[in-house]
Design an enzyme around this catalytic site. Sequence first.
Site, PDB file in Angstrom:
ATOM      1  N   ASP A 188      36.244  -8.706 -30.928  1.00 42.26           N
ATOM      2  CA  ASP A 188      34.839  -8.406 -31.254  1.00 42.26           C
ATOM      3  C   ASP A 188      34.219  -9.045 -32.500  1.00 42.26           C
ATOM      4  O   ASP A 188      35.064  -8.926 -33.552  1.00 42.26           O
ATOM      5  CB  ASP A 188      35.130  -6.750 -31.456  1.00 42.26           C
ATOM      6  CG  ASP A 188      33.572  -6.444 -31.661  1.00 42.26           C
ATOM      7  OD1 ASP A 188      32.617  -6.517 -31.076  1.00 42.26           O
ATOM      8  OD2 ASP A 188      33.635  -5.093 -32.394  1.00 42.26           O
ATOM      9  N   ARG A 209      40.046  -4.334 -27.041  1.00 40.19           N
ATOM     10  CA  ARG A 209      39.387  -5.550 -26.967  1.00 40.19           C
ATOM     11  C   ARG A 209      40.105  -6.769 -27.453  1.00 40.19           C
ATOM     12  O   ARG A 209      40.928  -6.676 -28.488  1.00 40.19           O
ATOM     13  CB  ARG A 209      37.804  -5.699 -27.662  1.00 40.19           C
ATOM     14  CG  ARG A 209      38.065  -5.167 -29.073  1.00 40.19           C
ATOM     15  CD  ARG A 209      36.666  -4.853 -29.422  1.00 40.19           C
ATOM     16  NE  ARG A 209      36.121  -3.688 -28.524  1.00 40.19           N
ATOM     17  CZ  ARG A 209      34.871  -3.039 -28.928  1.00 40.19           C
ATOM     18  NH1 ARG A 209      33.847  -3.517 -29.571  1.00 40.19           N
ATOM     19  NH2 ARG A 209      34.730  -1.854 -28.462  1.00 40.19           N
ATOM     20  N   ARG A 221      36.929 -11.777 -24.103  1.00 39.58           N
ATOM     21  CA  ARG A 221      36.354 -10.435 -24.370  1.00 39.58           C
ATOM     22  C   ARG A 221      35.538  -9.994 -22.855  1.00 39.58           C
ATOM     23  O   ARG A 221      34.652 -10.736 -22.181  1.00 39.58           O
ATOM     24  CB  ARG A 221      35.126 -10.744 -25.328  1.00 39.58           C
ATOM     25  CG  ARG A 221      34.170  -9.371 -25.292  1.00 39.58           C
ATOM     26  CD  ARG A 221      34.929  -8.268 -26.241  1.00 39.58           C
ATOM     27  NE  ARG A 221      34.368  -7.070 -26.040  1.00 39.58           N
ATOM     28  CZ  ARG A 221      33.333  -6.587 -27.207  1.00 39.58           C
ATOM     29  NH1 ARG A 221      33.124  -7.310 -28.332  1.00 39.58           N
ATOM     30  NH2 ARG A 221      32.882  -5.205 -27.071  1.00 39.58           N
TER      31      ARG A 221
END
Length: 169
Positions: A97, A94, A84
Site C-alpha cells: 500500500d 495487503r 496488490r
Amino acid sequence: MKSVYLSIGSNINNPIKQIINAVINIKNIPYSKIIDISTIYYSKPYKNTKKQKNYLNAVVLIKTKLNPYKILHYINEIEKKQGRIRTKFKWDSRSLDIDIILFENFTINNKKLTIPHYDMKNRSFVIIPILEINSNIKTPEGESIYLISKKLSKKNIYPYFCLFKNIFF
C-alpha cells in the site's frame, strides 16, 4: 521540484522485500528523486476487523516535477506490479500500500485523491516516520506534525530496521 511524502506499508508476501522493491520502483518514477527514507517500522494492523499479520511501514520523501495525479498513477502502477489486490474490505491485508500523505502544501479533496491523507493524524506509523525525516514539517493548514505526534499512542509501533540508504542515493 515539489516535496512529496509517501507512506509504504505491507503485511503479506514478504513485507520487507515489498518495501525494498517499492523504494526501488519509486526511485524510477520519472522527473522525481528520492530525498530521504525513514526507518522501517513494525506496527499492529490499523482498524483491523479480521485477524491479520502485523505491518511493516516506512515513509519516503521525494522531490518531483510531476503533479499529484501523475504521482498517484505511478504509485498505483507500482502497487499493481508488486501484486496488490484491492478487496472490498478497506483495511484488509495487503502486499503493498502506497499513499500520498503530503504533496507540498497542496490540498485536494475529490473522488480520486485526498491530500493531505484524510487519516494521517491518527496513524502513528505515518506520523513518526515523517518526523524522522523532517521534525519541522507542518500540514497545509499549518499544524505541526510534531504536535500531532504527541497526541498519538506509540505502543503499537516499533523500529524494525533502517534501510541501507546508501543503496538508494
